[in-house]
Design a protein around this motif. Structure first.
Motif, short mmCIF file in Angstrom:
data_model
loop_
_atom_site.label_atom_id
_atom_site.label_comp_id
_atom_site.label_asym_id
_atom_site.label_seq_id
_atom_site.Cartn_x
_atom_site.Cartn_y
_atom_site.Cartn_z
N THR A 45 -17.19 -50.82 72.45
CA THR A 45 -18.31 -51.18 71.58
C THR A 45 -18.23 -52.62 71.08
O THR A 45 -19.20 -53.11 70.48
N ASN B 237 -12.48 -51.42 54.50
CA ASN B 237 -12.87 -50.53 55.59
C ASN B 237 -13.38 -51.32 56.78
O ASN B 237 -14.26 -52.16 56.62
N ALA C 297 -11.95 -53.55 58.58
CA ALA C 297 -11.44 -54.93 58.75
C ALA C 297 -10.63 -55.06 60.05
O ALA C 297 -10.51 -56.16 60.61
N GLY C 298 -10.06 -53.93 60.52
CA GLY C 298 -9.27 -53.98 61.76
C GLY C 298 -7.80 -53.64 61.56
O GLY C 298 -6.96 -53.92 62.42
N LYS C 299 -7.47 -53.02 60.45
CA LYS C 299 -6.06 -52.72 60.14
C LYS C 299 -5.46 -51.72 61.14
O LYS C 299 -4.40 -51.97 61.71
N THR C 300 -6.16 -50.61 61.31
CA THR C 300 -5.67 -49.60 62.25
C THR C 300 -5.62 -50.17 63.67
O THR C 300 -4.67 -49.92 64.41
N THR C 301 -6.62 -50.94 64.01
CA THR C 301 -6.67 -51.56 65.34
C THR C 301 -5.44 -52.45 65.55
O THR C 301 -4.85 -52.45 66.64
N GLU D 203 -6.00 -46.85 73.10
CA GLU D 203 -7.08 -47.65 72.51
C GLU D 203 -6.52 -48.30 71.27
O GLU D 203 -5.73 -47.66 70.57
N GLN E 25 -5.48 -48.66 52.23
CA GLN E 25 -6.69 -48.89 51.42
C GLN E 25 -6.29 -48.85 49.96
O GLN E 25 -6.94 -49.43 49.11
#
Ligand code: ATP
Length: 235
Positions: free
Chosen positions: A15, A38, A40-44, A54, A193
């Motif tokens: 996406t 939320n 922002a790309g932290k988990t990524t 992924e 968070q």
């Protein structure tokens, strides 16, 4: 000595691109948080480091010790001393506490023994024959961290370890993370968070905004800079 170096990391999903050049370092035995709103790309960022299927890493370098991690399979990354505890706290629901930790021990190249792991978690030690599915969210989070510890890592990546937990469990897990870091010298990079909990447990903080690191601050700097907290964290 520097344990983890992330340089100019770009990553994303079908996406679209989410990370646009993330730079961060974690020193040996350091306890660092990665904060941000939320999305922002932290988990990524964490998943890129852990080598998850992924997201897709589009560019940049991830160095752990002296090794490049890009393109290395997740189990192989784990065997090199990097344990990842995802947001979902994946434990095997029908297995007991003991069996869950045993499995982690069996998969590791240089594991800790069961009793050493359980010494950090007296609560789990008392319920070692209980199935994970019958445990509370906080107990399952402890078990997920215990499984990561069993692999005897140099670095633990924790994705929102305090999410959805009652305040007294949050404090208990803060203490466990601090103890593991302090007594075992295991470095920790945690995504949160819950800014208050991150500030309570970590010494240094990165702030991620729209896929880029915008600040690297000490706990004191973060506490004293309300404008920064408002702008990037909304607290
Ligand atoms: P949160 O606390 O909401 O998880 P975050 O900072 O960890 O925030 P990420 O989960 O890294 O953010 O998500 C960053 C962006 O990537 C968001 O826009 C999100 O919708 C998108 N995203 C995350 N996972 C996927 C996925 N599997 N497929 C497509 N897009 C995704």
């Amino acid at each position: 000595m520097t344990l983890l170096t992330v340089e100019n990391l770009e990553a994303g999903y079908e996406t679209g691109q989410v990370l646009f050049g993330v730079d961060l370092v974690v020193e040996e035995s350091e306890l660092v948080s990665l904060l941000g709103r939320n999305g922002a790309g932290k988990t990524t960022t964490l998943r890129s480091v852990a080598g998850a299927a992924e997201p897709t890493v589009l560019g940049g370098e991830i160095t752990f010790g002296s090794e490049q991690l890009a393109g290395v399979a997740p189990y192989s990354i784990a065997q090199r001393g990097l344990s990842f505890v995802p947001e979902a706290r994946r434990c095997f629901p029908r297995l007991t506490v003991r069996e869950n930790i045993r499995l982690a021990i069996n998969h590791a190249s240089d594991p800790k023994d069961l009793e050493t792991v359980l010494d950090f978690f007296p609560e789990l030690s008392e319920m070692r024959e209980k199935q994970a599915r019958n445990m509370s969210g906080g107990e399952q989070q402890m078990l997920a961290i215990a499984r990561a510890l069993a692999a005897n890592p140099q670095l633990m990546l924790l994705d929102e370890p305090f999410e959805g937990l009652a305040p007294y469990i949050v404090r208990r897990i803060e203490d466990i993370i601090a103890e593991i870091n302090d007594q075992q010298g295991i470095a920790v990079l945690l995504v949160e968070q819950n800014v208050a909990a991150a500030v309570a447990v970590a010494d240094r903080h990165y702030i991620l905004d729209e896929g880029r690191i915008v600040e690297s601050v000490s706990t004191t700097q973060l506490r004293e800079n309300e404008e920064m907290r408002q702008r990037y964290l909304g607290v």
